[in-house]
Design an enzyme around this catalytic site. Structure first.
Site, PDB file in Angstrom:
ATOM      1  N   GLY A   1       7.831  -3.613  -6.578  1.00 16.71           N
ATOM      2  CA  GLY A   1       7.625  -4.102  -5.443  1.00 16.71           C
ATOM      3  C   GLY A   1       8.250  -5.581  -5.028  1.00 16.71           C
TER       4      GLY A   1
ATOM      5  N   GLU B   1       4.097 -11.419  -3.828  1.00 19.74           N
ATOM      6  CA  GLU B   1       3.440  -9.975  -3.610  1.00 19.74           C
ATOM      7  C   GLU B   1       4.980  -9.917  -2.773  1.00 19.74           C
ATOM      8  OE1 GLU B   1       2.891  -7.227  -3.714  1.00 19.74           O
ATOM      9  OE2 GLU B   1       0.839  -6.967  -3.383  1.00 19.74           O
TER      10      GLU B   1
ATOM     11  N   ASP C   1      -1.344  -5.548   3.343  1.00 26.54           N
ATOM     12  CA  ASP C   1      -2.012  -4.878   4.569  1.00 26.54           C
ATOM     13  C   ASP C   1      -3.292  -5.510   4.488  1.00 26.54           C
ATOM     14  OD1 ASP C   1      -0.863  -2.500   5.987  1.00 26.54           O
ATOM     15  OD2 ASP C   1      -1.790  -1.118   4.455  1.00 26.54           O
ATOM     16  N   SER C   2      -4.578  -3.829   3.812  1.00 26.47           N
ATOM     17  CA  SER C   2      -5.072  -4.187   3.903  1.00 26.47           C
ATOM     18  C   SER C   2      -5.818  -5.237   3.164  1.00 26.47           C
ATOM     19  CB  SER C   2      -5.674  -2.947   3.985  1.00 26.47           C
ATOM     20  OG  SER C   2      -5.584  -2.939   2.659  1.00 26.47           O
TER      21      SER C   2
ATOM     22  N   THR D   1      -5.724  -4.881  -2.368  1.00 23.33           N
ATOM     23  CA  THR D   1      -4.855  -4.838  -3.596  1.00 23.33           C
ATOM     24  C   THR D   1      -5.254  -6.860  -4.076  1.00 23.33           C
ATOM     25  OG1 THR D   1      -3.410  -2.715  -3.311  1.00 23.33           O
ATOM     26  CG2 THR D   1      -3.258  -4.050  -5.200  1.00 23.33           C
TER      27      THR D   1
ATOM     28  N   LYS E   1       1.168  -8.097   6.709  1.00 21.10           N
ATOM     29  CA  LYS E   1       0.605  -7.045   8.139  1.00 21.10           C
ATOM     30  C   LYS E   1      -0.457  -7.486   8.858  1.00 21.10           C
ATOM     31  CE  LYS E   1       2.907  -2.883   7.143  1.00 21.10           C
ATOM     32  NZ  LYS E   1       2.506  -1.367   6.663  1.00 21.10           N
TER      33      LYS E   1
ATOM     34  N   ARG F   1      14.427   1.329  -2.054  1.00 16.80           N
ATOM     35  CA  ARG F   1      13.368  -0.708  -2.450  1.00 16.80           C
ATOM     36  C   ARG F   1      14.537  -1.281  -2.929  1.00 16.80           C
ATOM     37  NH1 ARG F   1       8.869  -0.356  -5.104  1.00 16.80           N
ATOM     38  NH2 ARG F   1       8.078   1.517  -6.166  1.00 16.80           N
TER      39      ARG F   1
HETATM   40  P1  IMP Z   1      -2.708  -3.627   0.285  1.00 17.39           P
HETATM   41  O1  IMP Z   1      -3.860  -3.562  -0.920  1.00 17.39           O
HETATM   42  O2  IMP Z   1      -3.316  -2.553   1.405  1.00 17.39           O
HETATM   43  O3  IMP Z   1      -2.531  -5.131   1.004  1.00 17.39           O
HETATM   44  O4  IMP Z   1      -1.745  -3.076  -0.464  1.00 17.39           O
HETATM   45  C1  IMP Z   1      -0.621  -3.576  -0.435  1.00 17.39           C
HETATM   46  C2  IMP Z   1       0.326  -2.593  -1.346  1.00 17.39           C
HETATM   47  O5  IMP Z   1       0.540  -1.184  -0.250  1.00 17.39           O
HETATM   48  C3  IMP Z   1       1.553  -3.491  -1.571  1.00 17.39           C
HETATM   49  O6  IMP Z   1       1.402  -3.768  -2.409  1.00 17.39           O
HETATM   50  C4  IMP Z   1       2.684  -1.923  -1.640  1.00 17.39           C
HETATM   51  O7  IMP Z   1       2.407  -1.552  -2.447  1.00 17.39           O
HETATM   52  C5  IMP Z   1       1.723  -1.189  -0.562  1.00 17.39           C
HETATM   53  N1  IMP Z   1       2.082  -1.106   1.132  1.00 17.39           N
HETATM   54  C6  IMP Z   1       1.437  -1.884   2.293  1.00 17.39           C
HETATM   55  N2  IMP Z   1       1.987  -1.815   3.243  1.00 17.39           N
HETATM   56  C7  IMP Z   1       4.102  -0.722   2.705  1.00 17.39           C
HETATM   57  C8  IMP Z   1       4.487  -0.763   4.215  1.00 17.39           C
HETATM   58  O8  IMP Z   1       4.726  -1.195   5.005  1.00 17.39           O
HETATM   59  N3  IMP Z   1       6.185  -0.314   3.268  1.00 17.39           N
HETATM   60  C9  IMP Z   1       5.633  -0.172   1.473  1.00 17.39           C
HETATM   61  N4  IMP Z   1       4.755  -0.726   0.952  1.00 17.39           N
HETATM   62  C10 IMP Z   1       3.914  -1.090   1.819  1.00 17.39           C
HETATM   63 MG    MG Z   2       3.013  -3.896  -4.145  1.00 18.48          MG
END
Ligand code: IMP
Ligand code: MG
Length: 176
Positions: A42, A97, A101-102, A105, A129, A163
């Site tokens: 990404g 990055e 999101d959450s 990761t 987010k 992408r």
């Molecule tokens: P986290 O562990 O929930 O913060 O996940 C983050 C990962 O989820 C990012 O590196 C993205 O690969 C994927 N991701 C989260 N939100 C989106 C989105 O709106 N579009 C595409 N990929 C997303």
């Molecule tokens: Mg990612």
């Protein structure tokens, strides 16, 4: 399902913001060397543009992880697909990055990388987010805060597609 993409952040705004982040990092790391770590896949478009805007010496390495989760939610159980090529002890690391999101990761990654004793470690994300955050992560450089919508483009995918869009768009799925 029919997929449609609506522009959220146009290309010129993304490029302009990345140039600002590059200038900020260049200022913060004056007299030092920055080691950028891009999280595949990404972050590739973002890290390339960002690196071009940094005026202090830059080295780069990449890591690939996949988070096990159900559908669009990540579980926090992260699998290392590709590790870094080089050790990072003593380096001034900036993790790059695409989106937080959450936060699961990133929280795993930051812990994993900190254990390797870099001189410093900071986090730079193109998108954030904050409404979706489940685990606290400290963001040092942030491109844009966006609402809780699924976005694609500028490296971000849906099922590995989109992408290559040069802008950030919101994807919607509708019945045909
Ligand atoms: P986290 O562990 O929930 O913060 O996940 C983050 C990962 O989820 C990012 O590196 C993205 O690969 C994927 N991701 C989260 N939100 C989106 C989105 O709106 N579009 C595409 N990929 C997303
Ligand atoms: Mg990612």
């Amino acid at each position: 399902m029919k997929e449609t993409v609506r522009v959220l952040i146009p290309e010129d705004k993304v490029d302009e913001r990345i140039a600002q982040l590059g200038a900020q990092i260049s200022q913060d790391y004056v007299g030092r060397q920055v080691h950028l770590i891009g999280i595949l896949k990404g972050s590739i478009f973002f890290i390339c543009e960002l690196a071009k805007r940094i005026t202090v010496p830059v080295t780069m390495d990449f890591m690939s992880v996949s988070s096990y989760g159900s559908g669009t939610k990540s579980s926090g159980v992260v699998k290392l697909i590709k590790d870094l090529d080089e050790p990072i002890n003593g380096k001034e690391v900036v993790v790059v990055e695409d989106i937080i999101d959450s936060g699961r990761t990133l929280s795993y990654l930051l812990k994993n990388l900190s254990d390797r004793h870099p001189a410093s470690i900071r986090l730079c994300t193109l998108l954030d987010k904050p409404e979706r955050r489940e685990v606290d992560v400290e963001v040092d450089y942030q491109g844009f805060r966006i609402p809780d919508e699924f976005v694609v483009g500028y490296g971000l995918d849906y099922d590995q597609r989109y992408r290559n869009l040069p802008y950030i768009g919101v994807l919607s799925l509708t019945e045909e």
